[in-house]
Design a protein around this motif. Structure first.
Motif, PDB file in Angstrom:
ATOM      1  N   VAL A   1       5.758   4.153   6.176  1.00  0.00           N
ATOM      2  CA  VAL A   1       4.482   4.553   5.821  1.00  0.00           C
ATOM      3  C   VAL A   1       3.507   3.573   5.337  1.00  0.00           C
ATOM      4  CG1 VAL A   1       3.301   5.906   3.892  1.00  0.00           C
ATOM      5  CG2 VAL A   1       5.795   6.779   4.585  1.00  0.00           C
ATOM      6  N   VAL A   2       2.417   3.284   6.167  1.00  0.00           N
ATOM      7  CA  VAL A   2       1.562   2.164   6.061  1.00  0.00           C
ATOM      8  C   VAL A   2       0.400   2.509   4.841  1.00  0.00           C
ATOM      9  CG1 VAL A   2      -0.090   0.590   7.117  1.00  0.00           C
ATOM     10  CG2 VAL A   2       1.946   1.238   8.429  1.00  0.00           C
ATOM     11  N   ILE A   3       0.591   1.718   3.893  1.00  0.00           N
ATOM     12  CA  ILE A   3      -0.449   1.800   2.763  1.00  0.00           C
ATOM     13  C   ILE A   3      -1.312   0.801   2.689  1.00  0.00           C
ATOM     14  CG2 ILE A   3      -0.432   1.959   0.215  1.00  0.00           C
ATOM     15  CD1 ILE A   3       2.266   3.187   0.538  1.00  0.00           C
ATOM     16  N   ASP A   4      -2.771   1.161   2.629  1.00  0.00           N
ATOM     17  CA  ASP A   4      -3.601   0.248   2.378  1.00  0.00           C
ATOM     18  C   ASP A   4      -4.772   1.040   1.531  1.00  0.00           C
ATOM     19  OD1 ASP A   4      -5.547  -1.804   1.940  1.00  0.00           O
ATOM     20  OD2 ASP A   4      -6.014  -2.138   3.978  1.00  0.00           O
ATOM     21  N   VAL A   5      -4.564   1.280   0.242  1.00  0.00           N
ATOM     22  CA  VAL A   5      -5.341   2.296  -0.541  1.00  0.00           C
ATOM     23  C   VAL A   5      -6.835   1.969  -0.523  1.00  0.00           C
ATOM     24  CG1 VAL A   5      -5.648   3.305  -2.810  1.00  0.00           C
ATOM     25  CG2 VAL A   5      -3.386   2.995  -1.854  1.00  0.00           C
ATOM     26  N   LEU A   6      -6.897   0.841  -0.730  1.00  0.00           N
ATOM     27  CA  LEU A   6      -8.374   0.133  -0.905  1.00  0.00           C
ATOM     28  C   LEU A   6      -8.632  -0.709   0.359  1.00  0.00           C
ATOM     29  CD1 LEU A   6      -8.666  -0.516  -4.760  1.00  0.00           C
ATOM     30  CD2 LEU A   6      -9.232   1.423  -3.549  1.00  0.00           C
ATOM     31  N   ARG A   7      -9.122  -0.043   1.443  1.00  0.00           N
ATOM     32  CA  ARG A   7      -9.626   1.072   1.571  1.00  0.00           C
ATOM     33  C   ARG A   7      -9.026   1.619   3.366  1.00  0.00           C
ATOM     34  NH1 ARG A   7     -15.616  -0.539   1.218  1.00  0.00           N
ATOM     35  NH2 ARG A   7     -14.631  -2.262   1.895  1.00  0.00           N
ATOM     36  N   ALA A   8      -8.114   0.790   3.909  1.00  0.00           N
ATOM     37  CA  ALA A   8      -8.081   1.151   5.107  1.00  0.00           C
ATOM     38  C   ALA A   8      -7.507   2.193   5.668  1.00  0.00           C
ATOM     39  CB  ALA A   8      -7.409   0.015   6.090  1.00  0.00           C
ATOM     40  N   THR A   9      -6.189   2.785   4.993  1.00  0.00           N
ATOM     41  CA  THR A   9      -5.526   4.118   5.338  1.00  0.00           C
ATOM     42  C   THR A   9      -6.106   5.280   4.468  1.00  0.00           C
ATOM     43  OG1 THR A   9      -3.836   3.467   3.671  1.00  0.00           O
ATOM     44  CG2 THR A   9      -3.385   2.643   5.731  1.00  0.00           C
ATOM     45  N   SER A  10      -7.055   4.969   3.543  1.00  0.00           N
ATOM     46  CA  SER A  10      -7.740   6.155   2.857  1.00  0.00           C
ATOM     47  C   SER A  10      -8.841   6.503   3.890  1.00  0.00           C
ATOM     48  CB  SER A  10      -8.396   5.571   1.470  1.00  0.00           C
ATOM     49  OG  SER A  10      -7.451   5.154   0.678  1.00  0.00           O
ATOM     50  N   SER A  11      -9.714   5.451   4.440  1.00  0.00           N
ATOM     51  CA  SER A  11     -10.559   5.778   5.389  1.00  0.00           C
ATOM     52  C   SER A  11     -10.015   6.536   6.470  1.00  0.00           C
ATOM     53  CB  SER A  11     -11.305   4.633   5.752  1.00  0.00           C
ATOM     54  OG  SER A  11     -12.026   4.035   4.594  1.00  0.00           O
ATOM     55  N   MET A  12      -8.962   6.030   7.245  1.00  0.00           N
ATOM     56  CA  MET A  12      -8.264   6.558   8.417  1.00  0.00           C
ATOM     57  C   MET A  12      -7.933   8.278   8.087  1.00  0.00           C
ATOM     58  SD  MET A  12      -5.685   3.521   9.405  1.00  0.00           S
ATOM     59  CE  MET A  12      -6.343   2.023   9.965  1.00  0.00           C
TER      60      MET A  12
END
Lengths: 238, 238
Positions: free
Chosen positions: B27-38
């Motif tokens: 699970v790739v996580i980049d909360v601020l902000r890449a994976t949220s935007s995806m």
């Protein structure tokens, strides 16, 4: 310096290259058990400890009159004088001894850290003396957790958090140091009962499997010594 | 499998090589902000997102009819169609679009993760749907936190901890996973008020400096979409 110094926490030696330590003091941490045992060795009068990388290198020091110690995967290596238990350093032979030591994680971390302005040895056993020393030096600090085979571990992080808590009035903890914030929070979660807190952690279980629970209990006690070993050339001294 | 699967947390891409993920879901996580935007892009009907390493590579996709996005050091790069704000994906042009995106941390982490059995995209915005998916798959999971330029960060760790909490009945959290224990504890410390908890964290301050506080608030809200993007070839799809 004109600003309050920073305190950073590096969770494993693998991440250490991300830190510029040329002007910093690096505190090497391997609570279970290398840096705890080193502090006790000096409390019992050791003259110097040379951290070496390999078992073979350690053996070579034997011929120079050194006591030699080696631990791999949590156990003492056959044919050596000392293992990695702090109790093995509480003996008369330690007084005045020159010691060469290699361990799975701790001595490797010391070698990685040696590019720093200064390298000191941290454990719960010398916590207050270490923090007094760091406050007095007034330089940026990086706590280098040895981890377990380059992975994050809880016990080293707890000590880093305990150091951060003791330094918070004298150091700048509020800017840009997520790892320090995390370590300090985890330490606060433990509420000074590190033994219970670590119940679920991996290294505690490894050591419990090896029947060295007494070592673990001892290594989690604070302030058994005022020794703050530091690296001078290739040897730790006090 | 006959045992409960494990859930591991990798705090930064630098440590990822320590994990054997050949049979695992990452699970790739980049909360601020890449994976949220995806996740939001797919909620608004994106057809695919190709994570690319460089700004130049992203530009080359423009000629193939892609919308192109680029963020570096927290800011949108001049001449691109989209930045890294989830709000920039809530527009009619996103529906049916093919998108090529490069960001400071998140898209790099996806590329690192691509050796895994399967790569999926995690954020607070798809938390429940993601965890339902992981429970259903019944495989070992590694949460890969993108961090900030390879350093540990709190917000990604909090999401990893939130995932671990949601999976604890179905996964084995009790053995040998110090990073998972730490992430879960930190998440519990936040008591579901991640915005306040992150007040002191480095990335929150970076983003606050960039006047995108609304992005931060939005990215910390749970369950705004049921999309669980996954990597197929070189593109993310749902």
């Amino acid at each position: 310096m004109n600003r309050k110094p920073f305190i950073d926490v590096c969770f494993t030696p693998t991440l250490f290259s991300l830190f510029d330590v040329s002007e910093s003091i690096v505190v090497v941490i391997d609570v279970l058990r290398a840096t705890s045992s080193m502090c006790i060795a000096f409390e019992y009068g050791a003259n110097q400890i040379v951290p070496v990388k390999t078992v073979e290198e350690s053996l070579a020091y034997k011929q120079k009159g050194f006591l030699i110690g080696a631990e791999r995967h949590g156990e003492m290596v056959d044919g050596f004088d000392i293992g990695n238990s702090p109790f093995s350093y509480m003996e008369p032979k330690i007084k005045g001894a020159n010691i060469a030591l290699t361990t799975t994680n701790g001595t490797q971390a010391i070698n990685v850290a040696s590019v720093a302005h200064k390298v000191v040895i941290g454990s719960f056993l010398n916590l207050s003396a270490l923090c007094d020393y760091l406050i007095n030096e007034n330089r940026d600090v990086v706590c280098l957790c040895s981890g377990w085979k380059n992975s994050f571990n809880l016990e080293d992080t707890l000590l880093a958090g305990a150091i951060a808590k003791k330094l918070e009035n004298n150091f700048n903890l509020s800017d840009h140091r997520d790892s320090t914030i995390a370590a300090k929070l985890l330490c606060e979660n433990a509420q000074n009962n590190f033994y219970v807190f670590l119940n679920d952690s991996s290294h505690r279980k490894r050591l419990a499997d090896l029947h060295i629970d007494e070592d673990v209990k001892f290594c989690l006690e604070a302030d058994k010594t005022k020794c703050v070993p530091y690296l001078s050339g290739n040897a730790l001294i006090v």
